[in-house]
Design a protein around this motif. Structure first.
Motif, PDB file in Angstrom:
ATOM      1  N   GLN A  87      19.614 -99.454 -23.466  1.00  0.00           N
ATOM      2  CA  GLN A  87      18.164 -99.756 -22.605  1.00  0.00           C
ATOM      3  C   GLN A  87      18.364-100.763 -21.542  1.00  0.00           C
ATOM      4  O   GLN A  87      18.380-101.835 -21.780  1.00  0.00           O
ATOM      5  CB  GLN A  87      17.208-100.098 -23.774  1.00  0.00           C
ATOM      6  N   SER A 106      13.570-102.162 -18.267  1.00  0.00           N
ATOM      7  CA  SER A 106      12.165-101.787 -18.012  1.00  0.00           C
ATOM      8  C   SER A 106      11.330-102.561 -17.186  1.00  0.00           C
ATOM      9  O   SER A 106      10.087-102.497 -17.483  1.00  0.00           O
ATOM     10  CB  SER A 106      11.658-102.125 -19.805  1.00  0.00           C
ATOM     11  N   TYR A 145      12.119 -97.206 -20.522  1.00  0.00           N
ATOM     12  CA  TYR A 145      13.427 -97.114 -20.095  1.00  0.00           C
ATOM     13  C   TYR A 145      13.291 -95.339 -20.186  1.00  0.00           C
ATOM     14  O   TYR A 145      12.766 -94.566 -20.862  1.00  0.00           O
ATOM     15  CB  TYR A 145      14.439 -97.268 -21.544  1.00  0.00           C
ATOM     16  N   GLY A 159      23.583 -95.696 -17.369  1.00  0.00           N
ATOM     17  CA  GLY A 159      22.587 -96.543 -17.354  1.00  0.00           C
ATOM     18  C   GLY A 159      22.141 -97.432 -16.202  1.00  0.00           C
ATOM     19  O   GLY A 159      20.669 -97.588 -15.779  1.00  0.00           O
ATOM     20  N   THR A 203      19.061 -97.002 -13.532  1.00  0.00           N
ATOM     21  CA  THR A 203      18.003 -97.855 -13.354  1.00  0.00           C
ATOM     22  C   THR A 203      17.676 -97.802 -11.727  1.00  0.00           C
ATOM     23  O   THR A 203      16.360 -97.891 -11.376  1.00  0.00           O
ATOM     24  CB  THR A 203      18.512 -99.349 -13.614  1.00  0.00           C
ATOM     25  N   GLY A 238      17.722 -96.248 -18.421  1.00  0.00           N
ATOM     26  CA  GLY A 238      18.779 -96.246 -19.594  1.00  0.00           C
ATOM     27  C   GLY A 238      19.390 -94.946 -19.843  1.00  0.00           C
ATOM     28  O   GLY A 238      19.101 -93.812 -18.894  1.00  0.00           O
ATOM     29  N   ASP A 286      10.732 -95.978 -24.625  1.00  0.00           N
ATOM     30  CA  ASP A 286      11.998 -95.296 -24.322  1.00  0.00           C
ATOM     31  C   ASP A 286      11.865 -93.634 -24.399  1.00  0.00           C
ATOM     32  O   ASP A 286      11.529 -93.360 -25.210  1.00  0.00           O
ATOM     33  CB  ASP A 286      13.251 -95.849 -25.151  1.00  0.00           C
TER      34      ASP A 286
END
Length: 451
Positions: free
Chosen positions: A84, A87, A92, A111, A115, A128, A164
């Protein structure tokens, strides 16, 4: 080297030290850092409060055992992952990959890329990624179901539509998503449609989702070509891969007037000068789960297959190249060949399919180059649109969803193009994507304080 460059190098060295043995993650961070010198020179406040260091450190890394029983009654053990990463912009969001090559370094690279990709969409989703070293190839439906149920038994406690929201990736299609969603529903006693995307149409999935990554890459490439006062019309196009992304890239490029002359899988590639027969390709790859060599056998004269040991798909002359298979598939020597053969645009349908050396060759040659974090963002953008439909208990038509996708991809292109020009690198989509994505993540992080 300026003080700013020295500071960034020091941060990068620390990232490498803290994440030893994870070359894919190092590569992804390096690629972003190569663009950040210009932005921190203009905004040195981004170097304060360890903001860049925090962006490079996942908020949470989850590694867990996945025990399951095969059809012979033997207990098998795999390893599950969920990183994760950020955020800052929302829950996520990112896919699950089931493939023997999966390890924590690959999941962290994916990941990290996710992002910035998600930030570029302008939609409220963080970044994520997850998956397992389980290989669904050659496994029965029962074995895949039992694995997915065991995987979700652990993962479900870390998920939620406001926490998530995973989706599919390599090795995770509608079958796997269905098994995982069923187990999540059983464990939680809730029909929380927004907790997974890429779902079947009968239980909350979105029309145009399976087409979205390939269609989105085509829209992005079309926008790049328009900056050169041209289009796909009459262009020779090579698309690597023959999975979901490649198939729908081929479909949309063909609709835009391009001629796809080659595609591939891990065994090799086929060249069809008359243009790839999409319907035959879909029958072989989606219905029969066959190899690309069967395409040449069934298509007949004028088509030839080249094994991966004897050549590369990037040896095929083309105007537009769209690598859509896997990371680091297109290397420096391939890029040199493509440039020599007159390629004018390259756009990444997969995640980081071009090595840093290949990317450098394209940029130095003035080839329009669409980095994956921008060019293949259509998949996650449409996943976010699926979340929106689930939240509102609504269902959009294919045309509504595709129209939103086309608008989002145009906005991503324009943001990358504008930011590159603003920072003194006109037409450099790599720099534009990295800086635009970085700023969109950094600003909310600054607003939240040191968390």
């Amino acid at each position: 080297m300026t003080n700013t460059d020295e500071k960034l190098e020091s941060i990068f060295d620390e990232v490498v030290r803290r994440n030893a043995g994870e070359p894919e993650f190092h590569q992804a961070v390096r690629e972003v850092f190569d663009s950040l010198g210009r932005v921190v020179a203009k905004r040195p406040d981004y170097l304060e409060d360890a903001l860049i260091e925090r962006i490079c450190e996942p908020e949470r890394q989850i590694i867990f055992r996945v025990p399951w029983t095969d059809d012979q009654g033997r207990v098998q053990i795999n390893r599950g992952f969920r990183v994760q990463f950020s955020s800052a912009m929302g829950p996520y969001k990112g896919g699950l990959r089931f493939h023997p090559s999966v390890n924590v370094g690959i999941i962290k690279f994916l990941g990290f890329e996710q992002t910035f990709k998600n930030a570029l969409t302008g939609l409220p989703i963080g970044g994520g990624k997850g998956g397992s070293d389980f290989d669904p190839k050659g496994r029965s439906d029962g074995e895949v179901m039992r694995f997915c149920q065991s995987f979700m038994t652990e993962l479900h406690r870390h998920l939620g539509e406001y926490t998530d929201v995973p989706a599919g990736d390599i090795g995770v299609g509608a079958r796997e998503i269905g098994y995982m969603f069923g187990q999540y529903k059983r464990l939680t006693n809730r029909f929380e449609a927004g907790v997974l995307t890429g779902k079947g149409l009968f239980y909350g999935g979105s029309l145009a989702r399976k087409e979205a990554t390939g269609y989105g890459n085509t829209y992005f490439t079309q926008a790049m070509l328009e900056t050169a006062k041209t289009s796909f019309d009459g262009k020779r196009v090579v698309v690597s891969g023959s999975g979901n992304v490649a198939i729908y890239t081929i479909e949309k490029v063909r609709a835009c007037g391009g001629k796809i002359v080659a595609c591939s899988d891990s065994s090799g590639y086929v060249v069809d000068e008359a243009g790839i027969d999409l319907e035959l390709l879909q029958e072989i790859k989606e219905t029969r789960r066959g190899r690309i060599s069967e395409y040449a056998e069934l298509r007949g004269s004028g088509v030839h297959f080249v094994s991966s040991e004897k050549g590369s798909i990037w040896d095929v002359p083309c105007d537009v190249a769209m690598p859509s298979a896997t990371q680091n598939e297109l290397m420096e020597e391939h890029a040199t060949t493509l440039v020599r053969n007159g390629v004018m645009a390259v756009s990444e349908g997969a995640n980081m399919p071009c090595t840093p050396e290949a990317t450098r060759v394209f940029r130095e040659a003035g080839v329009r180059f669409g980095p994956g974090k921008a060019a293949n963002a259509g998949g996650v953008a449409t996943s976010a649109l699926e979340m929106q439909q689930n939240a509102s208990r609504d269902r959009w038509t294919f045309q509504q969803t595709e129209a939103r996708l086309a608008t989002i991809m145009r906005e991503i292109h324009d943001a990358c193009y504008t930011v590159a020009d603003e920072y003194g690198a006109p037409g450099d989509y790599v720099l534009g994507a990295n800086i635009a994505g970085f700023i969109r993540v950094a600003e909310p992080m600054r607003a939240f304080g040191v968390v």
